[in-house]
Design a protein around this motif. Structure first.
Motif, PDB file in Angstrom:
ATOM      1  N   LEU A  37       0.828  -1.200   0.000  1.00  0.00           N
ATOM      2  CA  LEU A  37       0.000   0.000   0.000  1.00  0.00           C
ATOM      3  C   LEU A  37       0.865   1.253   0.000  1.00  0.00           C
ATOM      4  CD1 LEU A  37      -2.694  -1.139   2.582  1.00  0.00           C
ATOM      5  CD2 LEU A  37      -2.802  -1.226   0.081  1.00  0.00           C
ATOM      6  N   ILE A  38       2.081   1.100   0.494  1.00  0.00           N
ATOM      7  CA  ILE A  38       3.063   2.181   0.466  1.00  0.00           C
ATOM      8  C   ILE A  38       4.397   1.584   0.040  1.00  0.00           C
ATOM      9  CG2 ILE A  38       1.957   3.617   2.227  1.00  0.00           C
ATOM     10  CD1 ILE A  38       3.993   2.538   4.260  1.00  0.00           C
ATOM     11  N   GLU A  39       5.299   2.449  -0.336  1.00  0.00           N
ATOM     12  CA  GLU A  39       6.660   2.008  -0.637  1.00  0.00           C
ATOM     13  C   GLU A  39       7.603   2.947   0.080  1.00  0.00           C
ATOM     14  OE1 GLU A  39       6.611   2.129  -4.885  1.00  0.00           O
ATOM     15  OE2 GLU A  39       6.790   4.307  -4.966  1.00  0.00           O
ATOM     16  N   GLU A  40       8.810   2.463   0.317  1.00  0.00           N
ATOM     17  CA  GLU A  40       9.771   3.311   0.994  1.00  0.00           C
ATOM     18  C   GLU A  40      11.011   3.491   0.132  1.00  0.00           C
ATOM     19  OE1 GLU A  40      10.648   1.427   4.760  1.00  0.00           O
ATOM     20  OE2 GLU A  40      12.142   0.124   3.867  1.00  0.00           O
ATOM     21  N   THR A  41      11.579   4.658   0.267  1.00  0.00           N
ATOM     22  CA  THR A  41      12.844   4.940  -0.394  1.00  0.00           C
ATOM     23  C   THR A  41      13.753   5.553   0.655  1.00  0.00           C
ATOM     24  OG1 THR A  41      12.077   7.117  -1.085  1.00  0.00           O
ATOM     25  CG2 THR A  41      11.816   5.323  -2.669  1.00  0.00           C
ATOM     26  N   THR A  42      15.011   5.473   0.408  1.00  0.00           N
ATOM     27  CA  THR A  42      15.953   6.105   1.325  1.00  0.00           C
ATOM     28  C   THR A  42      16.618   7.253   0.602  1.00  0.00           C
ATOM     29  OG1 THR A  42      17.656   4.528   0.696  1.00  0.00           O
ATOM     30  CG2 THR A  42      16.395   4.017   2.675  1.00  0.00           C
ATOM     31  N   SER A  43      16.921   8.269   1.361  1.00  0.00           N
ATOM     32  CA  SER A  43      17.592   9.416   0.771  1.00  0.00           C
ATOM     33  C   SER A  43      18.538  10.003   1.791  1.00  0.00           C
ATOM     34  CB  SER A  43      16.581  10.462   0.322  1.00  0.00           C
ATOM     35  OG  SER A  43      15.938  11.012   1.448  1.00  0.00           O
ATOM     36  N   THR A  44      19.594  10.572   1.302  1.00  0.00           N
ATOM     37  CA  THR A  44      20.486  11.346   2.154  1.00  0.00           C
ATOM     38  C   THR A  44      20.318  12.782   1.710  1.00  0.00           C
ATOM     39  OG1 THR A  44      22.278  10.888   0.621  1.00  0.00           O
ATOM     40  CG2 THR A  44      22.143   9.495   2.574  1.00  0.00           C
ATOM     41  N   THR A  45      19.966  13.638   2.663  1.00  0.00           N
ATOM     42  CA  THR A  45      19.624  15.006   2.284  1.00  0.00           C
ATOM     43  C   THR A  45      20.715  16.009   2.604  1.00  0.00           C
ATOM     44  OG1 THR A  45      18.467  15.229   4.371  1.00  0.00           O
ATOM     45  CG2 THR A  45      17.146  14.660   2.443  1.00  0.00           C
ATOM     46  N   ALA A  46      21.250  15.960   3.770  1.00  0.00           N
ATOM     47  CA  ALA A  46      22.213  16.985   4.152  1.00  0.00           C
ATOM     48  C   ALA A  46      23.508  16.342   4.624  1.00  0.00           C
ATOM     49  CB  ALA A  46      21.635  17.848   5.274  1.00  0.00           C
ATOM     50  N   ALA A  47      24.538  17.097   4.613  1.00  0.00           N
ATOM     51  CA  ALA A  47      25.830  16.599   5.077  1.00  0.00           C
ATOM     52  C   ALA A  47      25.783  16.274   6.565  1.00  0.00           C
ATOM     53  CB  ALA A  47      26.914  17.625   4.791  1.00  0.00           C
ATOM     54  N   THR A  48      24.827  16.868   7.274  1.00  0.00           N
ATOM     55  CA  THR A  48      24.720  16.613   8.707  1.00  0.00           C
ATOM     56  C   THR A  48      24.040  15.287   9.007  1.00  0.00           C
ATOM     57  OG1 THR A  48      22.624  17.793   8.816  1.00  0.00           O
ATOM     58  CG2 THR A  48      24.634  19.074   9.241  1.00  0.00           C
ATOM     59  N   SER A  49      23.415  14.699   8.019  1.00  0.00           N
ATOM     60  CA  SER A  49      22.703  13.434   8.223  1.00  0.00           C
ATOM     61  C   SER A  49      23.709  12.300   8.381  1.00  0.00           C
ATOM     62  CB  SER A  49      21.786  13.162   7.031  1.00  0.00           C
ATOM     63  OG  SER A  49      21.124  11.956   7.230  1.00  0.00           O
ATOM     64  N   ARG A  50      23.549  11.527   9.430  1.00  0.00           N
ATOM     65  CA  ARG A  50      24.455  10.417   9.688  1.00  0.00           C
ATOM     66  C   ARG A  50      24.071   9.156   8.938  1.00  0.00           C
ATOM     67  NH1 ARG A  50      23.360  11.353  15.459  1.00  0.00           N
ATOM     68  NH2 ARG A  50      23.748  13.549  15.416  1.00  0.00           N
ATOM     69  N   ARG A  51      22.809   8.994   8.692  1.00  0.00           N
ATOM     70  CA  ARG A  51      22.351   7.793   7.988  1.00  0.00           C
ATOM     71  C   ARG A  51      21.220   8.165   7.047  1.00  0.00           C
ATOM     72  NH1 ARG A  51      19.218   4.513  12.790  1.00  0.00           N
ATOM     73  NH2 ARG A  51      17.817   6.196  13.294  1.00  0.00           N
TER      74      ARG A  51
END
Length: 178
Positions: A37-51
């Motif tokens: 019913l939903i799907e997931e994607t991963t993204s890295t947005t900022a340099a401050t994001s660790r994961r």
């Protein structure tokens, strides 16, 4: 959107009387993922994001399931556990369905009110002042909701059908750390 933003928006939409916890949100998201019913994607947005952040998006099957659920009328549509959620998405619901759900909810509350008032008459002499006050508060709350529902029903009947867009309101993907 991501889980944190989804929880925040749902809690805002449902109001103070109902709070969605992470303990119910994430298992529900996982169940919806398994059902496609939903799907997931991963993204890295900022340099401050660790994961990577997980973003959820409704699939075509999810949109169809939402439409199906919102078109159902019957006791489950006006029960305490589901009415608020359904009402929050009324803009995506046909007017006839909205009326049937509102009328069903009002009838259910009127039946409940009648039972409570009968019980109050039988137990009024047996309860202390605080218990009586709590009972009075409960009766007044139900009476207030019945009036509110009656006003909504009358407004619904007196408003020409709008050409509101159907379906789930969408927003662009928003990222979150999970």
């Amino acid at each position: 959107m991501h889980g944190y933003e989804l929880r925040k928006r749902l809690n805002l939409m449902l109001g103070w009387g109902r709070v969605l916890s992470y303990g119910s949100l994430y298992p529900t998201l996982k169940k919806m993922l398994r059902s496609n019913l939903i799907e997931e994607t991963t993204s890295t947005t900022a340099a401050t994001s660790r994961r990577p952040r997980i973003v959820y998006q409704v699939t075509d099957a999810g949109h169809r399931e939402f439409e199906r659920l919102m078109s159902e009328v019957g006791p489950a549509a006006w029960e305490d556990d589901t009415f608020d959620i359904r009402f929050a998405f009324f803009s995506s619901t046909d007017m006839e369905i909205r009326l049937r759900v509102l009328e069903g909810r009002r009838t259910r509350l009127q039946e409940r009110l009648e039972r409570v008032q009968q019980q109050l008459q039988m137990t009024q002499k047996e309860v202390d002042r605080y218990a009586a006050e709590l009972q009075r508060h409960g009766v007044e709350s139900v009476e207030r909701e019945v009036r509110w529902l009656s006003d909504l029903i009358n407004a619904e009947r007196n408003t020409p059908p709008a050409t509101a867009p159907r379906g789930i309101p969408t927003a662009g993907p928003v990222a979150d750390q999970q």
